[in-house]
Motif scaffolding. Sequence first.
Motif, PDB file in Angstrom:
ATOM      1  N   MET A  82     -30.312 -25.315  -8.534  1.00  0.00           N
ATOM      2  CA  MET A  82     -30.182 -24.917 -10.605  1.00  0.00           C
ATOM      3  C   MET A  82     -29.893 -26.058 -10.979  1.00  0.00           C
ATOM      4  N   PHE A  83     -28.532 -26.878 -11.417  1.00  0.00           N
ATOM      5  CA  PHE A  83     -27.223 -27.476 -11.846  1.00  0.00           C
ATOM      6  C   PHE A  83     -28.655 -29.127 -11.765  1.00  0.00           C
ATOM      7  N   MET A  84     -28.828 -29.117 -10.585  1.00  0.00           N
ATOM      8  CA  MET A  84     -29.773 -30.237 -10.508  1.00  0.00           C
ATOM      9  C   MET A  84     -30.803 -30.362 -11.096  1.00  0.00           C
ATOM     10  N   LEU A  85     -31.815 -29.444 -10.869  1.00  0.00           N
ATOM     11  CA  LEU A  85     -32.921 -28.647 -11.794  1.00  0.00           C
ATOM     12  C   LEU A  85     -32.569 -28.739 -13.310  1.00  0.00           C
ATOM     13  N   ARG A  86     -32.138 -28.337 -13.575  1.00  0.00           N
ATOM     14  CA  ARG A  86     -31.456 -28.083 -15.083  1.00  0.00           C
ATOM     15  C   ARG A  86     -31.385 -29.462 -15.277  1.00  0.00           C
ATOM     16  N   CYS A  87     -30.989 -30.763 -14.933  1.00  0.00           N
ATOM     17  CA  CYS A  87     -29.939 -32.294 -15.121  1.00  0.00           C
ATOM     18  C   CYS A  87     -31.757 -33.247 -15.103  1.00  0.00           C
ATOM     19  N   VAL A  88     -32.389 -32.510 -14.293  1.00  0.00           N
ATOM     20  CA  VAL A  88     -33.498 -33.157 -14.258  1.00  0.00           C
ATOM     21  C   VAL A  88     -34.559 -32.508 -15.128  1.00  0.00           C
ATOM     22  N   LYS A  89     -34.167 -31.404 -15.686  1.00  0.00           N
ATOM     23  CA  LYS A  89     -34.931 -31.273 -17.188  1.00  0.00           C
ATOM     24  C   LYS A  89     -34.553 -31.510 -18.534  1.00  0.00           C
ATOM     25  N   VAL A  90     -33.377 -32.119 -18.526  1.00  0.00           N
ATOM     26  CA  VAL A  90     -32.814 -32.703 -19.235  1.00  0.00           C
ATOM     27  C   VAL A  90     -33.182 -34.149 -19.700  1.00  0.00           C
ATOM     28  N   CYS A  91     -33.108 -34.574 -18.197  1.00  0.00           N
ATOM     29  CA  CYS A  91     -33.908 -36.344 -17.695  1.00  0.00           C
ATOM     30  C   CYS A  91     -34.953 -36.493 -18.439  1.00  0.00           C
ATOM     31  N   ARG A  92     -35.590 -35.938 -18.537  1.00  0.00           N
ATOM     32  CA  ARG A  92     -37.405 -35.218 -18.888  1.00  0.00           C
ATOM     33  C   ARG A  92     -37.202 -35.485 -20.071  1.00  0.00           C
ATOM     34  N   THR A  93     -36.195 -35.103 -21.397  1.00  0.00           N
ATOM     35  CA  THR A  93     -36.551 -34.804 -22.880  1.00  0.00           C
ATOM     36  C   THR A  93     -35.780 -35.961 -23.816  1.00  0.00           C
ATOM     37  N   LEU A  94     -35.547 -36.911 -22.213  1.00  0.00           N
ATOM     38  CA  LEU A  94     -34.749 -37.738 -22.733  1.00  0.00           C
ATOM     39  C   LEU A  94     -35.238 -39.195 -23.833  1.00  0.00           C
ATOM     40  N   PRO A  95     -34.483 -40.062 -24.543  1.00  0.00           N
ATOM     41  CA  PRO A  95     -35.352 -40.714 -24.967  1.00  0.00           C
ATOM     42  C   PRO A  95     -36.220 -41.941 -24.061  1.00  0.00           C
ATOM     43  N   LYS A  96     -36.659 -42.533 -24.451  1.00  0.00           N
ATOM     44  CA  LYS A  96     -37.206 -43.735 -23.814  1.00  0.00           C
ATOM     45  C   LYS A  96     -36.416 -44.964 -23.645  1.00  0.00           C
ATOM     46  N   GLU A  97     -35.014 -45.156 -24.787  1.00  0.00           N
ATOM     47  CA  GLU A  97     -33.856 -46.000 -24.730  1.00  0.00           C
ATOM     48  C   GLU A  97     -33.983 -46.851 -23.801  1.00  0.00           C
ATOM     49  N   TYR A  98     -33.005 -47.593 -23.591  1.00  0.00           N
ATOM     50  CA  TYR A  98     -32.682 -48.427 -22.281  1.00  0.00           C
ATOM     51  C   TYR A  98     -31.590 -47.453 -21.901  1.00  0.00           C
ATOM     52  N   GLU A  99     -30.645 -46.784 -23.501  1.00  0.00           N
ATOM     53  CA  GLU A  99     -29.153 -46.513 -22.954  1.00  0.00           C
ATOM     54  C   GLU A  99     -29.190 -45.413 -21.798  1.00  0.00           C
ATOM     55  N   ALA A 100     -30.340 -44.550 -22.482  1.00  0.00           N
ATOM     56  CA  ALA A 100     -31.101 -42.195 -21.926  1.00  0.00           C
ATOM     57  C   ALA A 100     -31.575 -42.622 -20.831  1.00  0.00           C
ATOM     58  N   PHE A 113     -21.456 -37.908 -25.461  1.00  0.00           N
ATOM     59  CA  PHE A 113     -20.494 -38.756 -26.489  1.00  0.00           C
ATOM     60  C   PHE A 113     -21.106 -39.907 -27.601  1.00  0.00           C
ATOM     61  N   THR A 114     -22.233 -40.122 -26.833  1.00  0.00           N
ATOM     62  CA  THR A 114     -23.586 -41.286 -27.732  1.00  0.00           C
ATOM     63  C   THR A 114     -24.569 -40.882 -28.609  1.00  0.00           C
ATOM     64  N   GLU A 115     -24.530 -39.601 -28.596  1.00  0.00           N
ATOM     65  CA  GLU A 115     -24.882 -38.605 -29.468  1.00  0.00           C
ATOM     66  C   GLU A 115     -26.327 -38.582 -28.857  1.00  0.00           C
ATOM     67  N   ILE A 116     -26.390 -38.426 -27.723  1.00  0.00           N
ATOM     68  CA  ILE A 116     -28.602 -39.125 -27.484  1.00  0.00           C
ATOM     69  C   ILE A 116     -29.028 -37.255 -27.679  1.00  0.00           C
ATOM     70  N   VAL A 117     -27.837 -37.016 -27.119  1.00  0.00           N
ATOM     71  CA  VAL A 117     -28.347 -35.199 -27.403  1.00  0.00           C
ATOM     72  C   VAL A 117     -27.037 -34.197 -27.607  1.00  0.00           C
ATOM     73  N   PRO A 118     -27.271 -33.544 -28.369  1.00  0.00           N
ATOM     74  CA  PRO A 118     -26.597 -32.642 -29.458  1.00  0.00           C
ATOM     75  C   PRO A 118     -25.268 -32.135 -28.361  1.00  0.00           C
ATOM     76  N   GLU A 119     -23.721 -31.405 -29.023  1.00  0.00           N
ATOM     77  CA  GLU A 119     -23.750 -30.955 -27.688  1.00  0.00           C
ATOM     78  C   GLU A 119     -22.887 -29.595 -27.238  1.00  0.00           C
ATOM     79  N   ARG A 120     -24.011 -28.629 -28.523  1.00  0.00           N
ATOM     80  CA  ARG A 120     -24.869 -27.768 -28.310  1.00  0.00           C
ATOM     81  C   ARG A 120     -25.400 -27.711 -27.210  1.00  0.00           C
ATOM     82  N   ARG A 121     -26.739 -28.111 -27.304  1.00  0.00           N
ATOM     83  CA  ARG A 121     -27.800 -28.358 -26.202  1.00  0.00           C
ATOM     84  C   ARG A 121     -27.536 -27.959 -24.617  1.00  0.00           C
ATOM     85  N   LEU A 122     -26.180 -29.163 -24.183  1.00  0.00           N
ATOM     86  CA  LEU A 122     -25.753 -29.141 -22.820  1.00  0.00           C
ATOM     87  C   LEU A 122     -25.151 -28.189 -23.439  1.00  0.00           C
TER      88      LEU A 122
END
Length: 113
Positions: A10-28, A81-90
């Motif tokens: 479930m941790f892995m699945l939740r990580c995958v779901k987070v990654c699907r929502t990240l911006p398309k910029e290189y670092e993200a 830390f890089t402010e890609i996603v707010p802490e409250r969300r993760l």
Amino acid sequence: MDDLEKRLKMFMLRCVKVCRTLPKEYEAQHFAHQLIRSSSSAAANFRAVRRGRSQKEFFAKLSVTLEELDESLFWLETIVFTEIVPERRLKELIDEGYQVLKILSKSRKTVSD
């Protein structure tokens, strides 16, 4: 062990779901790839822990699981830390990761004693 295996999946699945929502910029996307790799590796290696043929093999696979889970937490924290996603969300996902990490660390310590 079934509960821990489910929690890691479930941790892995939740990580995958987070990654699907990240911006398309290189670092993200770089962080996303690393997070998917490490979280899926933690779940897969824990599955291998259950098939350990000896105490040494059990300890080794459990150690890899811990390393990969800790790396996953690093990438989640880096995304915050890089402010890609707010802490409250993760926060809940990071908390879950640390809870499982503590449980697995205690298991490994019990095996080494």
